[in-house]
Scaffold this motif. Sequence first.
Motif, short mmCIF file in Angstrom:
data_model
loop_
_atom_site.label_atom_id
_atom_site.label_comp_id
_atom_site.label_asym_id
_atom_site.label_seq_id
_atom_site.Cartn_x
_atom_site.Cartn_y
_atom_site.Cartn_z
N THR A 134 0.59 -1.03 -0.21
CA THR A 134 0.37 0.44 -0.31
C THR A 134 0.83 0.69 -0.43
OG1 THR A 134 -1.87 -1.02 1.62
CG2 THR A 134 -2.07 1.37 1.41
N ALA A 135 0.21 1.75 -1.14
CA ALA A 135 1.06 3.90 -1.45
C ALA A 135 0.76 3.98 -0.39
CB ALA A 135 0.80 4.47 -2.00
N ILE A 136 1.75 5.48 0.21
CA ILE A 136 1.96 6.23 1.52
C ILE A 136 2.74 7.17 1.15
CG2 ILE A 136 1.86 6.88 3.62
CD1 ILE A 136 0.73 4.32 3.92
N THR A 137 0.99 8.62 0.99
CA THR A 137 1.79 9.86 0.72
C THR A 137 2.32 11.05 1.26
OG1 THR A 137 -0.78 10.61 -0.08
CG2 THR A 137 0.55 9.10 -1.49
N GLY A 138 1.18 10.76 2.62
CA GLY A 138 1.51 11.75 3.27
C GLY A 138 1.19 10.88 5.38
N ILE A 139 1.16 11.76 5.63
CA ILE A 139 1.14 11.61 7.29
C ILE A 139 0.20 12.75 8.15
CG2 ILE A 139 3.33 10.36 8.06
CD1 ILE A 139 4.24 12.90 8.87
N ALA A 140 -0.51 12.46 8.86
CA ALA A 140 -1.54 12.77 9.99
C ALA A 140 -2.32 12.35 10.63
CB ALA A 140 -3.07 12.32 8.29
N SER A 141 -2.64 13.04 11.56
CA SER A 141 -3.67 12.33 12.66
C SER A 141 -4.55 12.05 12.33
CB SER A 141 -4.13 13.84 13.52
OG SER A 141 -5.10 14.53 12.70
N ILE A 142 -5.14 11.13 13.03
CA ILE A 142 -6.73 10.55 12.87
C ILE A 142 -7.43 11.39 12.87
CG2 ILE A 142 -8.19 8.96 13.53
CD1 ILE A 142 -6.18 7.70 16.32
N ALA A 143 -8.28 12.67 12.93
CA ALA A 143 -9.18 13.67 13.05
C ALA A 143 -8.87 14.14 11.25
CB ALA A 143 -9.07 14.64 13.95
N SER A 144 -7.64 13.64 11.03
CA SER A 144 -7.64 15.11 9.78
C SER A 144 -6.76 14.16 8.24
CB SER A 144 -6.92 15.67 9.64
OG SER A 144 -5.83 15.11 10.54
N ALA A 145 -7.47 12.67 8.79
CA ALA A 145 -6.53 12.03 7.81
C ALA A 145 -7.10 12.07 6.33
CB ALA A 145 -6.05 10.04 8.63
N SER A 146 -6.58 11.42 5.12
CA SER A 146 -7.19 11.42 4.25
C SER A 146 -6.87 10.58 3.57
CB SER A 146 -6.87 12.81 3.22
OG SER A 146 -5.57 12.82 2.81
N ALA A 147 -7.13 9.93 2.60
CA ALA A 147 -6.57 8.65 1.65
C ALA A 147 -5.00 8.62 0.90
CB ALA A 147 -7.96 8.41 0.22
N GLY A 148 -4.57 7.51 1.54
CA GLY A 148 -3.44 8.25 1.56
C GLY A 148 -2.04 8.21 2.78
N ASP A 149 -2.69 8.32 3.93
CA ASP A 149 -2.52 8.61 4.53
C ASP A 149 -1.72 8.13 5.70
OD1 ASP A 149 -2.16 12.05 4.19
OD2 ASP A 149 -3.29 12.18 5.39
N LEU A 150 -0.08 7.99 6.22
CA LEU A 150 -0.28 7.36 7.44
C LEU A 150 -0.46 8.15 8.90
CD1 LEU A 150 1.38 4.43 8.13
CD2 LEU A 150 3.73 5.87 8.05
N VAL A 151 -1.39 7.62 9.24
CA VAL A 151 -1.50 7.70 10.59
C VAL A 151 -1.67 6.92 12.10
CG1 VAL A 151 -3.96 9.03 10.34
CG2 VAL A 151 -3.43 6.45 11.58
N PHE A 152 -0.30 7.29 13.34
CA PHE A 152 -0.30 6.05 14.41
C PHE A 152 -1.47 5.97 15.91
CE2 PHE A 152 0.60 10.53 16.90
CZ PHE A 152 0.78 9.73 18.02
N ASP A 153 -1.46 5.68 16.44
CA ASP A 153 -2.34 4.92 17.14
C ASP A 153 -1.77 4.52 18.72
OD1 ASP A 153 -4.74 5.06 19.18
OD2 ASP A 153 -5.39 3.29 18.21
#
Length: 131
Positions: free
Chosen positions: A31-50
Amino acid sequence: SPPQTYKTGAMPSVGEIARAIEAKVVGNGNTAITGIASIASASAGDLVFDEDEKHLEEALDSDAAGVIAGNFAENITAAKPLLIAANPRLAFARAAAKFPTLSQQAREGWGNPFPMRAERVVSQKDNPPYL
Protein backbone atom coordinates in the motif's frame (compact mmCIF):
# COMPACT_ATOMS: atom_id res chain seq x y z
CA SER A 1 26.78 -1.62 3.65
CA PRO A 2 25.87 2.02 2.84
CA PRO A 3 23.06 3.67 4.82
CA GLN A 4 19.56 3.37 3.35
CA THR A 5 18.46 6.48 1.51
CA TYR A 6 15.06 7.33 0.11
CA LYS A 7 14.33 9.30 -3.06
CA THR A 8 12.86 12.69 -2.31
CA GLY A 9 10.00 12.39 -4.79
CA ALA A 10 9.16 8.73 -4.21
CA MET A 11 6.10 7.76 -2.23
CA PRO A 12 7.01 4.85 0.05
CA SER A 13 4.99 1.71 0.57
CA VAL A 14 3.85 0.49 3.99
CA GLY A 15 6.51 -2.23 3.75
CA GLU A 16 9.30 0.28 3.02
CA ILE A 17 8.25 2.43 5.95
CA ALA A 18 8.01 -0.63 8.22
CA ARG A 19 11.55 -1.70 7.32
CA ALA A 20 12.88 1.83 7.91
CA ILE A 21 11.26 2.15 11.35
CA GLU A 22 11.66 -1.51 12.32
CA ALA A 23 7.94 -2.20 12.56
CA LYS A 24 6.07 -5.41 11.69
CA VAL A 25 3.53 -5.25 8.84
CA VAL A 26 0.14 -6.88 9.29
CA GLY A 27 -1.72 -6.74 5.97
CA ASN A 28 -0.74 -5.38 2.56
CA GLY A 29 2.81 -4.04 2.67
CA ASN A 30 2.52 -2.72 -0.90
CA THR A 31 0.00 0.00 0.00
CA ALA A 32 1.41 3.40 -1.02
CA ILE A 33 1.65 6.13 1.61
CA THR A 34 1.49 9.74 0.43
CA GLY A 35 1.39 11.69 3.70
CA ILE A 36 1.15 11.61 7.47
CA ALA A 37 -1.74 12.87 9.55
CA SER A 38 -3.59 12.75 12.82
CA ILE A 39 -6.49 10.30 12.93
CA ALA A 40 -9.03 13.14 12.87
CA SER A 41 -7.58 14.80 9.77
CA ALA A 42 -6.46 11.72 7.82
CA SER A 43 -7.23 11.49 4.13
CA ALA A 44 -6.64 8.77 1.53
CA GLY A 45 -2.98 7.78 1.35
CA ASP A 46 -2.11 9.04 4.84
CA LEU A 47 -0.34 7.16 7.60
CA VAL A 48 -1.60 7.71 11.15
CA PHE A 49 -0.57 6.35 14.52
CA ASP A 50 -2.56 4.97 17.44
CA GLU A 51 -0.88 4.33 20.77
CA ASP A 52 -4.04 3.44 22.68
CA GLU A 53 -6.17 0.36 22.07
CA LYS A 54 -9.38 2.30 22.77
CA HIS A 55 -8.73 4.50 19.68
CA LEU A 56 -7.87 1.67 17.30
CA GLU A 57 -11.37 1.42 15.85
CA GLU A 58 -11.35 5.17 15.13
CA ALA A 59 -7.97 4.85 13.39
CA LEU A 60 -9.17 1.89 11.32
CA ASP A 61 -12.40 3.71 10.40
CA SER A 62 -10.48 6.84 9.31
CA ASP A 63 -9.63 7.59 5.68
CA ALA A 64 -5.97 6.72 6.37
CA ALA A 65 -4.22 4.18 4.17
CA GLY A 66 -2.25 2.66 7.06
CA VAL A 67 -1.99 2.73 10.85
CA ILE A 68 1.05 2.52 13.10
CA ALA A 69 -0.20 0.80 16.24
CA GLY A 70 1.14 -0.82 19.37
CA ASN A 71 1.52 -4.51 20.10
CA PHE A 72 -2.15 -4.61 21.17
CA ALA A 73 -3.09 -4.57 17.46
CA GLU A 74 -0.80 -7.41 16.39
CA ASN A 75 -3.62 -9.97 16.01
CA ILE A 76 -6.24 -7.63 14.55
CA THR A 77 -7.67 -8.37 11.11
CA ALA A 78 -8.18 -5.05 9.38
CA ALA A 79 -9.00 -3.77 5.90
CA LYS A 80 -5.95 -1.49 5.99
CA PRO A 81 -2.37 -2.43 6.77
CA LEU A 82 -1.02 -2.07 10.29
CA LEU A 83 2.57 -1.32 11.22
CA ILE A 84 3.12 -2.81 14.67
CA ALA A 85 5.66 -0.99 16.85
CA ALA A 86 6.41 -1.05 20.57
CA ASN A 87 6.18 2.76 20.66
CA PRO A 88 3.78 3.96 17.92
CA ARG A 89 4.38 7.69 18.55
CA LEU A 90 8.14 7.26 18.22
CA ALA A 91 7.71 5.06 15.15
CA PHE A 92 5.51 7.75 13.57
CA ALA A 93 8.13 10.41 14.28
CA ARG A 94 10.82 8.18 12.76
CA ALA A 95 8.69 7.66 9.64
CA ALA A 96 8.30 11.44 9.29
CA ALA A 97 12.06 11.90 9.69
CA LYS A 98 13.09 9.13 7.29
CA PHE A 99 10.56 10.09 4.62
CA PRO A 100 10.66 13.91 4.49
CA THR A 101 8.26 14.10 1.56
CA LEU A 102 5.51 12.79 3.83
CA SER A 103 6.06 15.34 6.57
CA GLN A 104 6.61 18.14 4.05
CA GLN A 105 3.18 17.49 2.61
CA ALA A 106 1.76 17.43 6.11
CA ARG A 107 3.32 20.80 6.96
CA GLU A 108 2.00 22.35 3.75
CA GLY A 109 -1.41 20.71 4.04
CA TRP A 110 -3.27 20.43 7.32
CA GLY A 111 -0.40 21.03 9.72
CA ASN A 112 2.09 19.27 11.91
CA PRO A 113 0.95 15.98 13.50
CA PHE A 114 3.16 16.89 16.47
CA PRO A 115 2.12 20.43 17.36
CA MET A 116 4.69 21.99 19.64
CA ARG A 117 5.02 25.47 21.01
CA ALA A 118 7.56 27.51 19.10
CA GLU A 119 9.78 29.28 21.59
CA ARG A 120 12.39 31.89 20.84
CA VAL A 121 15.78 31.02 22.20
CA VAL A 122 17.07 34.04 24.05
CA SER A 123 20.79 34.39 24.47
CA GLN A 124 22.35 35.66 27.66
CA LYS A 125 23.30 38.99 26.05
CA ASP A 126 19.65 39.50 24.96
CA ASN A 127 18.40 38.80 28.44
CA PRO A 128 20.94 39.92 31.08
CA PRO A 129 20.40 38.64 34.61
CA TYR A 130 18.73 40.98 37.04
CA LEU A 131 20.93 42.06 39.92
